[in-house]
Motif scaffolding. Sequence first.
Motif, PDB file in Angstrom:
ATOM      1  N   GLN A 267       0.695  -1.221   0.100  1.00 59.50           N
ATOM      2  CA  GLN A 267       0.104  -0.136   0.148  1.00 59.50           C
ATOM      3  C   GLN A 267       0.893   1.381   0.001  1.00 59.50           C
ATOM      4  O   GLN A 267       0.558   2.356  -0.732  1.00 59.50           O
ATOM      5  CB  GLN A 267      -0.893  -0.068   1.353  1.00 59.50           C
ATOM      6  CG  GLN A 267      -1.744   1.271   1.465  1.00 59.50           C
ATOM      7  CD  GLN A 267      -1.138   2.039   2.691  1.00 59.50           C
ATOM      8  OE1 GLN A 267      -0.870   1.306   3.715  1.00 59.50           O
ATOM      9  NE2 GLN A 267      -1.064   3.404   2.449  1.00 59.50           N
ATOM     10  N   GLU A 268       1.869   1.236   0.961  1.00 50.70           N
ATOM     11  CA  GLU A 268       2.683   2.365   1.144  1.00 50.70           C
ATOM     12  C   GLU A 268       3.502   2.638  -0.356  1.00 50.70           C
ATOM     13  O   GLU A 268       3.709   3.884  -0.979  1.00 50.70           O
ATOM     14  CB  GLU A 268       3.702   2.410   2.351  1.00 50.70           C
ATOM     15  CG  GLU A 268       3.018   2.521   3.548  1.00 50.70           C
ATOM     16  CD  GLU A 268       2.428   3.712   3.882  1.00 50.70           C
ATOM     17  OE1 GLU A 268       2.942   4.913   2.888  1.00 50.70           O
ATOM     18  OE2 GLU A 268       1.824   4.044   4.688  1.00 50.70           O
ATOM     19  N   LEU A 269       4.019   1.773  -1.112  1.00 53.96           N
ATOM     20  CA  LEU A 269       4.837   1.770  -2.073  1.00 53.96           C
ATOM     21  C   LEU A 269       3.940   2.394  -3.296  1.00 53.96           C
ATOM     22  O   LEU A 269       4.231   3.160  -4.097  1.00 53.96           O
ATOM     23  CB  LEU A 269       5.298   0.299  -2.532  1.00 53.96           C
ATOM     24  CG  LEU A 269       6.593  -0.059  -1.761  1.00 53.96           C
ATOM     25  CD1 LEU A 269       6.805  -1.552  -2.367  1.00 53.96           C
ATOM     26  CD2 LEU A 269       7.889   0.762  -1.878  1.00 53.96           C
ATOM     27  N   THR A 270       2.712   1.864  -3.391  1.00 57.17           N
ATOM     28  CA  THR A 270       1.595   2.227  -4.628  1.00 57.17           C
ATOM     29  C   THR A 270       1.303   3.653  -4.071  1.00 57.17           C
ATOM     30  O   THR A 270       1.311   4.524  -5.127  1.00 57.17           O
ATOM     31  CB  THR A 270       0.581   1.267  -4.508  1.00 57.17           C
ATOM     32  OG1 THR A 270       0.739  -0.044  -4.442  1.00 57.17           O
ATOM     33  CG2 THR A 270      -0.472   1.781  -5.644  1.00 57.17           C
ATOM     34  N   TYR A 271       0.924   3.982  -3.056  1.00 58.84           N
ATOM     35  CA  TYR A 271       0.667   5.346  -2.630  1.00 58.84           C
ATOM     36  C   TYR A 271       1.767   6.335  -2.997  1.00 58.84           C
ATOM     37  O   TYR A 271       1.638   7.401  -3.211  1.00 58.84           O
ATOM     38  CB  TYR A 271       0.078   5.468  -1.053  1.00 58.84           C
ATOM     39  CG  TYR A 271      -1.192   5.077  -1.024  1.00 58.84           C
ATOM     40  CD1 TYR A 271      -1.774   4.438  -1.862  1.00 58.84           C
ATOM     41  CD2 TYR A 271      -1.695   5.135   0.440  1.00 58.84           C
ATOM     42  CE1 TYR A 271      -3.261   3.678  -1.909  1.00 58.84           C
ATOM     43  CE2 TYR A 271      -2.851   4.871   0.580  1.00 58.84           C
ATOM     44  CZ  TYR A 271      -3.712   3.915  -0.390  1.00 58.84           C
ATOM     45  OH  TYR A 271      -4.870   3.444  -0.104  1.00 58.84           O
ATOM     46  N   GLY A 272       3.273   5.766  -2.655  1.00 57.51           N
ATOM     47  CA  GLY A 272       4.420   6.606  -2.931  1.00 57.51           C
ATOM     48  C   GLY A 272       4.346   6.904  -4.379  1.00 57.51           C
ATOM     49  O   GLY A 272       4.740   7.913  -4.707  1.00 57.51           O
TER      50      GLY A 272
END
Length: 303
Positions: A267-272
Motif C-alpha cells: 500500500q505504501e509503495l503504491t501510494y508513494g
Amino acid sequence: MWLELQIFGFRALWSPYFLIFVILLAAVYYLITGPFRSKLGGDIKPAAIQQFSFYFALVLIYIAKGSPVDLLSHIMLTAHMTQMAIYLIIAPILIIKGIPEWIWKKIMFSTKLGGILKVLTKPVVSLLLFNGLFSLYHIPVIFDFSKSTPVAHTMIHLLLLVAAFIMWLPLLSPVKELDKLKPILKVGYIFVNSVLITPACVLIIFAPSPLYAAYTQDGAWITALSLCVPTEVLSGISSELSGPEMFSPLSIMWDQQLGGIIMKIIQELTYGAVLSSVLYQWFKKDGSTIDPLPNSKTEVETP
C-alpha cells in the motif's frame, strides 16, 4: 509446498472458469475500443500504454483471484493480504488508466450511474467509504463470515473492489472536466488515505493471538477451502487435512503478522508512486507558467 498443493486438483489451482471470464473481459475491451469504437461514439483508439495498462490489470486480477495465489489465500493470511493488495490497491489504478476518456465521459455524463459516482467520489465520502469498508472487513467476525459461503465471499469482495475504484477516481480523474482536486489537496488525500488504512494493518500485525478462525480452526478452514476447491475433491481428501500448517512454512502468528506487514508495504509503495506522479505533474505545470529567461539575442535598448 507446490507439490503438496497438487492434492487440490487443477480447478482449485488455476480456476479455468474465472480465466475464461477474464479473457471475455479482454475481448469486450478490444471490441469496444477497436472495431466497434465508432459505432459507440468513440473517437481515438486508446494509446498503446493504455491498452497495456488494462490488459496487465486483467493479468494481475487473474493472478490474485484465479491462480494458486487464490487457493493459498484460504490457507495463509500472507497470501490473502498479497491478493487483496493486488486486487484493491494496484489493479483499479491500471483499469482506470486503461479505459479511454470517451468511455468515462459516457459513464459520468450520460448515465444515472454518473450522478451517483459524482456524489461518491467527493473526497471525504470516497476516503471514508473505502477505508471504512476495508477496516470493517478485517474485523474477525466479518472476515470469517466472508469465507463462509461463495455468495458472501463474492459480494463482499465485489463491494470492496467498487469502493477501491471510487477511492482512486478523485486522484486519477480520467475526465479532465472533473479533475477539480488541486495538487496540494491530492497530496493531502494520499496522506489521509495512508493514515486511515493503517488501523486495520496494525490490528493484524500487533494482535496478541490469531484473529481469524478461517486460518486456525479445522472446521472454518475447511469451509474456507470449499470456496475454491470442488466439493467432490474436498470431500475425498478432507480426512487427510490436519490444518493450514501442513501447507505453510510459517506458524499461524508469524503468518498473520507477515500478512499485515505485506499489505502495509504494498500500500505504501503504491501510494508513494501515485504521490510521485502527482508531484511531478504539479511541478511540471508550475514550471510551464514561469516566465522564460530573456533571449540573449534580444536587442538591449540604449539610453
